[in-house]
Design a protein around this motif. Structure first.
Motif, PDB file in Angstrom:
ATOM      1  N   TYR A   3       1.024  -1.222   0.052  1.00 34.09           N
ATOM      2  CA  TYR A   3       0.097  -0.090   0.018  1.00 34.09           C
ATOM      3  C   TYR A   3       0.895   1.280   0.046  1.00 34.09           C
ATOM      4  N   ARG A   4       0.377   2.348  -0.728  1.00 31.99           N
ATOM      5  CA  ARG A   4       1.128   3.608  -0.691  1.00 31.99           C
ATOM      6  C   ARG A   4      -0.009   4.696  -0.494  1.00 31.99           C
ATOM      7  N   ASN A   5       0.229   5.468   0.661  1.00 31.88           N
ATOM      8  CA  ASN A   5      -0.924   6.536   1.018  1.00 31.88           C
ATOM      9  C   ASN A   5      -2.440   5.829   0.905  1.00 31.88           C
ATOM     10  N   GLY A   6      -2.506   4.651   1.720  1.00 36.13           N
ATOM     11  CA  GLY A   6      -3.528   3.925   1.845  1.00 36.13           C
ATOM     12  C   GLY A   6      -4.198   3.469   0.567  1.00 36.13           C
ATOM     13  N   THR A   7      -3.665   3.420  -0.484  1.00 40.32           N
ATOM     14  CA  THR A   7      -4.068   2.658  -1.806  1.00 40.32           C
ATOM     15  C   THR A   7      -3.126   1.256  -1.957  1.00 40.32           C
ATOM     16  N   LEU A   8      -3.929   0.376  -2.343  1.00 41.49           N
ATOM     17  CA  LEU A   8      -3.471  -0.788  -2.688  1.00 41.49           C
ATOM     18  C   LEU A   8      -2.657  -0.667  -4.011  1.00 41.49           C
ATOM     19  N   ILE A   9      -1.082  -0.960  -4.188  1.00 44.52           N
ATOM     20  CA  ILE A   9      -0.592  -0.995  -5.290  1.00 44.52           C
ATOM     21  C   ILE A   9      -0.437  -2.321  -5.921  1.00 44.52           C
ATOM     22  N   GLY A  10      -0.634  -3.493  -5.063  1.00 41.46           N
ATOM     23  CA  GLY A  10      -0.441  -4.609  -5.692  1.00 41.46           C
ATOM     24  C   GLY A  10      -0.051  -5.737  -4.567  1.00 41.46           C
ATOM     25  N   SER A  11      -0.374  -7.034  -5.167  1.00 48.63           N
ATOM     26  CA  SER A  11       0.094  -7.986  -4.235  1.00 48.63           C
ATOM     27  C   SER A  11       1.698  -8.471  -4.458  1.00 48.63           C
ATOM     28  N   LEU A  12       2.430  -8.538  -3.191  1.00 47.60           N
ATOM     29  CA  LEU A  12       3.718  -9.147  -3.434  1.00 47.60           C
ATOM     30  C   LEU A  12       3.802 -10.809  -3.474  1.00 47.60           C
ATOM     31  N   GLY A  13       2.563 -11.353  -3.263  1.00 46.60           N
ATOM     32  CA  GLY A  13       2.673 -12.891  -3.535  1.00 46.60           C
ATOM     33  C   GLY A  13       1.426 -13.425  -2.820  1.00 46.60           C
ATOM     34  N   GLU A  14       1.271 -14.852  -3.067  1.00 48.55           N
ATOM     35  CA  GLU A  14       0.152 -15.376  -2.399  1.00 48.55           C
ATOM     36  C   GLU A  14       0.503 -16.847  -2.542  1.00 48.55           C
ATOM     37  N   ASP A  15       0.045 -17.475  -1.292  1.00 48.64           N
ATOM     38  CA  ASP A  15       0.317 -18.977  -0.968  1.00 48.64           C
ATOM     39  C   ASP A  15      -0.774 -19.358  -0.433  1.00 48.64           C
ATOM     40  N   MET A  36       9.574   5.179   1.458  1.00 44.60           N
ATOM     41  CA  MET A  36       9.268   5.472   2.711  1.00 44.60           C
ATOM     42  C   MET A  36       7.608   5.797   3.069  1.00 44.60           C
ATOM     43  N   GLY A  37       7.225   5.041   4.116  1.00 48.60           N
ATOM     44  CA  GLY A  37       6.078   5.520   4.553  1.00 48.60           C
ATOM     45  C   GLY A  37       4.998   4.247   3.785  1.00 48.60           C
ATOM     46  N   ASP A  38       5.295   3.642   2.908  1.00 52.15           N
ATOM     47  CA  ASP A  38       4.643   2.567   2.175  1.00 52.15           C
ATOM     48  C   ASP A  38       4.233   1.358   3.384  1.00 52.15           C
ATOM     49  N   GLN A  39       3.344   0.788   3.322  1.00 50.64           N
ATOM     50  CA  GLN A  39       2.790  -0.446   4.144  1.00 50.64           C
ATOM     51  C   GLN A  39       2.866  -1.773   3.600  1.00 50.64           C
ATOM     52  N   ILE A  40       3.369  -2.688   4.054  1.00 53.53           N
ATOM     53  CA  ILE A  40       3.457  -4.058   3.549  1.00 53.53           C
ATOM     54  C   ILE A  40       2.723  -4.661   4.520  1.00 53.53           C
ATOM     55  N   VAL A  41       1.705  -5.323   4.025  1.00 49.55           N
ATOM     56  CA  VAL A  41       0.580  -6.098   5.016  1.00 49.55           C
ATOM     57  C   VAL A  41       0.802  -7.608   4.662  1.00 49.55           C
ATOM     58  N   ALA A 133       3.779  -0.552  14.921  1.00 45.64           N
ATOM     59  CA  ALA A 133       4.765  -0.923  14.109  1.00 45.64           C
ATOM     60  C   ALA A 133       6.249  -0.780  14.879  1.00 45.64           C
ATOM     61  N   MET A 134       7.211  -1.666  14.786  1.00 44.88           N
ATOM     62  CA  MET A 134       8.376  -1.366  15.301  1.00 44.88           C
ATOM     63  C   MET A 134       9.310  -1.567  14.127  1.00 44.88           C
ATOM     64  N   VAL A 135      10.306  -0.682  13.799  1.00 45.38           N
ATOM     65  CA  VAL A 135      11.536  -1.149  13.136  1.00 45.38           C
ATOM     66  C   VAL A 135      12.850  -0.786  13.793  1.00 45.38           C
ATOM     67  N   GLU A 136      13.897  -1.703  14.000  1.00 48.22           N
ATOM     68  CA  GLU A 136      14.862  -1.689  14.486  1.00 48.22           C
ATOM     69  C   GLU A 136      16.209  -1.743  13.786  1.00 48.22           C
ATOM     70  N   ASN A 137      17.091  -0.881  13.834  1.00 49.65           N
ATOM     71  CA  ASN A 137      18.462  -0.904  13.173  1.00 49.65           C
ATOM     72  C   ASN A 137      19.322  -1.814  13.802  1.00 49.65           C
ATOM     73  N   ARG A 138      20.364  -1.913  13.257  1.00 53.11           N
ATOM     74  CA  ARG A 138      21.277  -2.872  13.509  1.00 53.11           C
ATOM     75  C   ARG A 138      22.108  -2.539  14.780  1.00 53.11           C
ATOM     76  N   LEU A 149      -4.564  -0.555   9.936  1.00 54.02           N
ATOM     77  CA  LEU A 149      -4.248  -1.294   8.740  1.00 54.02           C
ATOM     78  C   LEU A 149      -4.961  -0.917   7.755  1.00 54.02           C
ATOM     79  N   PRO A 150      -4.581  -0.860   6.466  1.00 53.97           N
ATOM     80  CA  PRO A 150      -5.616  -0.462   5.435  1.00 53.97           C
ATOM     81  C   PRO A 150      -6.812  -1.264   5.298  1.00 53.97           C
ATOM     82  N   PRO A 151      -7.824  -0.964   4.744  1.00 50.96           N
ATOM     83  CA  PRO A 151      -8.954  -1.825   4.540  1.00 50.96           C
ATOM     84  C   PRO A 151      -8.926  -3.308   3.951  1.00 50.96           C
ATOM     85  N   ILE A 152      -9.138  -3.933   4.999  1.00 52.92           N
ATOM     86  CA  ILE A 152      -8.950  -5.653   4.696  1.00 52.92           C
ATOM     87  C   ILE A 152     -10.204  -6.224   4.630  1.00 52.92           C
TER      88      ILE A 152
END
Length: 166
Positions: A3-15, A36-41, A133-138, A149-152
């Motif tokens: 997602y970018r700015n709340g809009t679904l860009i596409g699927s990164l995969g499905e299993d 920066m700011g994109d969401q991966i769900v 959401a938590m991001v940690e550097n090395r 979450l974006p609408p699911i």
């Protein structure tokens, strides 16, 4: 999902036929750019209707876990990125007594009389709950951000034994 700015860009995969004993890397058909700011769900669906009581998330064989791993280039100094939902939001939606700790709130879920209505309430609350959401550097520096979450849409029930979806 990407997602970018709340809009679904596409699927990164499905299993739909994931097999714990046959884990493999899935390559994307083309390179994508994550900004920066994109969401991966990462959305996982499981069925534990054959079990009594609550199935908790965790690493054990009786637990469920949902994880996604991404390989990316060029390298950025991120060590981990993960999120978890506000468990009190879910217990409040289920009408449970407010617990003093997260662990007590999780254990309170064992007291729910599960039926179609309570399952629907819990599923809706999980999607609507604020996520941290938590991001940690090395070097161990963390960035924490509360997000939604974006609408699911809830997926239809899926029969994991159905071979016609291959």
């Amino acid at each position: 999902m990407h997602y970018r700015n709340g809009t679904l860009i596409g699927s990164l995969g499905e299993d739909k036929k994931y097999d714990f004993n046959f884990q493999q890397v899935r390559h994307l058909p083309k390179d994508i750019t994550i900004k920066m700011g994109d969401q991966i769900v990462v959305e996982c669906t499981s069925s534990t209707m054959d079990r009594e009581g609550v199935t908790y998330g965790g690493p054990g064989t009786k637990n469920e876990m949902c994880a996604g791993f991404m390989f990316y280039y060029p390298v950025v100094p991120i060590a981990t990125c993960w999120s978890y939902m506000d468990i009190h939001y879910i217990t409040d939606a289920l009408g449970l007594e407010r617990a003093d700790s997260i662990m007590d709130a999780i254990l309170n879920i064992d007291t729910v009389e599960w039926d179609d209505e309570t399952r629907a309430i819990a599923q809706k609350a999980v999607i609507e709950a604020p996520h941290l959401a938590m991001v940690e550097n090395r070097q161990g520096k963390k960035v924490n951000k509360t997000t939604s979450l974006p609408p699911i849409s809830l997926p239809p029930p899926y029969n994991c034994e159905d071979d016609s979806l291959e």
